[in-house]
Design an enzyme around this catalytic site. Structure first.
Site, short mmCIF file in Angstrom:
data_model
loop_
_atom_site.label_atom_id
_atom_site.label_comp_id
_atom_site.label_asym_id
_atom_site.label_seq_id
_atom_site.Cartn_x
_atom_site.Cartn_y
_atom_site.Cartn_z
N TYR A 174 5.85 29.72 -84.55
CA TYR A 174 5.88 28.26 -84.64
C TYR A 174 4.69 27.77 -85.46
O TYR A 174 4.84 26.97 -86.39
CB TYR A 174 5.83 27.65 -83.23
CG TYR A 174 5.74 26.14 -83.21
CD1 TYR A 174 6.89 25.35 -83.31
CD2 TYR A 174 4.50 25.49 -83.12
CE1 TYR A 174 6.80 23.97 -83.30
CE2 TYR A 174 4.41 24.11 -83.12
CZ TYR A 174 5.56 23.35 -83.20
OH TYR A 174 5.48 21.97 -83.21
N LYS A 214 4.70 25.89 -89.26
CA LYS A 214 4.17 24.56 -89.55
C LYS A 214 3.20 24.60 -90.73
O LYS A 214 3.09 23.64 -91.50
CB LYS A 214 3.51 23.99 -88.29
CG LYS A 214 4.52 23.67 -87.19
CD LYS A 214 5.51 22.63 -87.66
CE LYS A 214 6.58 22.28 -86.67
NZ LYS A 214 7.48 21.23 -87.14
N ILE A 242 1.84 15.75 -78.33
CA ILE A 242 2.60 14.54 -77.99
C ILE A 242 3.44 14.85 -76.76
O ILE A 242 4.05 15.93 -76.69
CB ILE A 242 3.59 14.13 -79.11
CG1 ILE A 242 2.98 14.34 -80.50
CG2 ILE A 242 4.07 12.72 -78.93
CD1 ILE A 242 4.02 14.32 -81.63
N THR A 293 6.55 14.94 -75.36
CA THR A 293 7.96 14.87 -75.74
C THR A 293 8.71 15.93 -74.90
O THR A 293 8.06 16.75 -74.24
CB THR A 293 8.16 15.21 -77.23
OG1 THR A 293 7.79 16.57 -77.43
CG2 THR A 293 7.35 14.31 -78.15
N1 LIG Z 1 5.38 17.44 -79.20
C1 LIG Z 1 4.27 17.82 -79.83
O1 LIG Z 1 3.20 17.96 -79.22
C2 LIG Z 1 4.29 18.06 -81.30
C3 LIG Z 1 3.06 18.26 -81.94
C4 LIG Z 1 3.05 18.47 -83.31
C5 LIG Z 1 4.23 18.48 -84.01
N2 LIG Z 1 5.41 18.30 -83.36
C6 LIG Z 1 6.62 18.32 -84.18
O2 LIG Z 1 7.31 17.08 -84.01
C7 LIG Z 1 8.70 17.29 -84.25
C8 LIG Z 1 9.50 16.74 -83.08
O3 LIG Z 1 9.17 17.55 -81.94
P1 LIG Z 1 9.34 17.08 -80.44
O4 LIG Z 1 8.09 17.40 -79.73
O5 LIG Z 1 9.91 15.72 -80.39
O6 LIG Z 1 10.38 18.19 -79.97
P2 LIG Z 1 11.83 18.03 -79.39
O7 LIG Z 1 12.30 19.39 -79.01
O8 LIG Z 1 11.80 17.00 -78.33
O9 LIG Z 1 12.61 17.50 -80.67
C9 LIG Z 1 13.05 18.36 -81.69
C10 LIG Z 1 14.45 17.96 -82.03
O10 LIG Z 1 14.94 18.82 -83.07
C11 LIG Z 1 16.29 19.04 -82.81
N3 LIG Z 1 16.77 20.26 -83.50
C12 LIG Z 1 16.42 21.54 -83.23
N4 LIG Z 1 17.07 22.38 -84.04
C13 LIG Z 1 17.85 21.60 -84.85
C14 LIG Z 1 18.77 21.89 -85.89
N5 LIG Z 1 19.02 23.15 -86.29
N6 LIG Z 1 19.40 20.86 -86.49
C15 LIG Z 1 19.16 19.58 -86.10
N7 LIG Z 1 18.32 19.26 -85.12
C16 LIG Z 1 17.66 20.25 -84.49
C17 LIG Z 1 16.37 19.17 -81.30
O11 LIG Z 1 17.69 18.99 -80.80
C18 LIG Z 1 15.40 18.10 -80.84
O12 LIG Z 1 16.05 16.86 -80.61
C19 LIG Z 1 8.88 18.79 -84.45
O13 LIG Z 1 8.87 19.08 -85.83
C20 LIG Z 1 7.63 19.37 -83.79
O14 LIG Z 1 7.31 20.65 -84.31
C21 LIG Z 1 5.47 18.08 -82.02
#
Ligand SMILES: NC(=O)c1ccc[n+]([C@@H]2O[C@H](COP(=O)([O-])OP(=O)(O)OC[C@H]3O[C@@H](n4cnc5c(N)ncnc54)[C@H](O)[C@@H]3O)[C@@H](O)[C@H]2O)c1
Length: 243
Positions: A141, A145, A180, A182
């Site tokens: 992961y 990124k 975040i 989530t």
């Molecule tokens: N939550 C955190 O702390 C955090 C921190 C840094 C970055 N991020 C990034 O933010 C973004 C959103 O993450 P999140 O925390 O909301 O996670 P999340 O799992 O809640 O959301 C990710 C979404 O991507 C969708 N997804 C996965 N595979 C897919 C595919 N093949 N096609 C279409 N959709 C697909 C999932 O169904 C989900 O709704 C991600 O890129 C994550 O890496 C999150």
């Protein structure tokens, strides 16, 4: 971030692999209905399915005869020590987190070229693309990124210049959030893969962030407010990577 764009008058289309969007989507749509002149639509799409993705994005662009922006956020996460990581699991994660983001940016940029729109693309990376993220065992992961940050720079270089026919002039940046709260992170806490108190302690503000705290950043990156910004990585992480 989608809500923020609608509040600014945008017609926003959310694409996700889920058959139905989260309940929060319906709540948001109800709240913003009619008030801002924009719109919020949902499409079920797997971002790794090239043809399906191209078709959906071309359809959205054709409906409006334009496409102005993209926030590419689809990602999966897996906590596994590197010594135990299987070949199949490495490939699966890179397929979504890297290839899916690439295909999304490519599909949108093709429409921006077609309709001669000087649009803006934001690729969602993570602070975990720049640091090892102390104690969090997610080698694939985190490196996926880092690849997203580097992809943004390269796409920015390829698509930045306006061509003689008026196409091009597309800006591409990445956004690197910190922790975040989530569904992805709540699942980490539930499984005991991460400790909330440790993560809260791990940044200068002593707390985790909420999705709302990225709303203005999305609007900034997709609008003309950031007209001279491309090839950059915007870091919003409560100071985690600064100490
Ligand atoms: N939550 C955190 O702390 C955090 C921190 C840094 C970055 N991020 C990034 O933010 C973004 C959103 O993450 P999140 O925390 O909301 O996670 P999340 O799992 O809640 O959301 C990710 C979404 O991507 C969708 N997804 C996965 N595979 C897919 C595919 N093949 N096609 C279409 N959709 C697909 C999932 O169904 C989900 O709704 C991600 O890129 C994550 O890496 C999150």
């Amino acid at each position: 971030m989608a809500e923020g764009l609608v509040e600014a008058g945008g017609k926003v289309h959310c694409l996700d692999i889920l058959p139905e969007p989260d309940k929060a989507f319906a709540t948001a749509r109800e709240r913003i209905k009619g008030e801002y002149g924009g719109g919020l639509e949902y499409h079920q799409v797997n971002v790794t399915h090239d043809e399906e993705l191209e078709k959906t994005i071309a359809g959205i662009a054709a409906e409006n005869q334009r496409l102005d922006g993209l926030i590419a956020a689809a990602a999966i996460q897996q906590v596994t020590p590197a010594l135990e990581y299987s070949h199949a699991d490495i490939a699966k994660m890179l397929e979504t987190n890297y290839t899916g983001v690439f295909l999304s940016a490519r599909a949108v940029a093709r429409q921006m070229y077609k309709y001669k729109i000087q649009g803006s693309i934001c690729l969602i990376a993570s602070m975990s693309g720049s640091i090892a993220n102390k104690g969090f065992i997610a080698p694939v992961y985190n490196s996926s990124k880092a690849a997203v940050v580097q992809l943004a720079r390269n796409l920015a270089m390829e698509w930045g210049r306006i061509q003689p026919d008026g196409s091009g002039g597309i800006r591409v940046n990445s956004l690197s959030p910190g922790h975040i709260v989530t569904p992805m992170v709540e699942e980490n806490f539930r499984r005991g893969e991460a400790d909330r108190a440790t993560w809260e302690e791990n940044n200068m503000l002593g707390r985790l962030s909420t999705p709302e705290e990225y709303k203005a950043a999305g609007l900034f990156l997709l609008s003309r407010a950031s007209s001279y910004m491309t090839g950059s990585n915007m870091v919003i992480d409560g100071g985690t990577t600064a100490w």
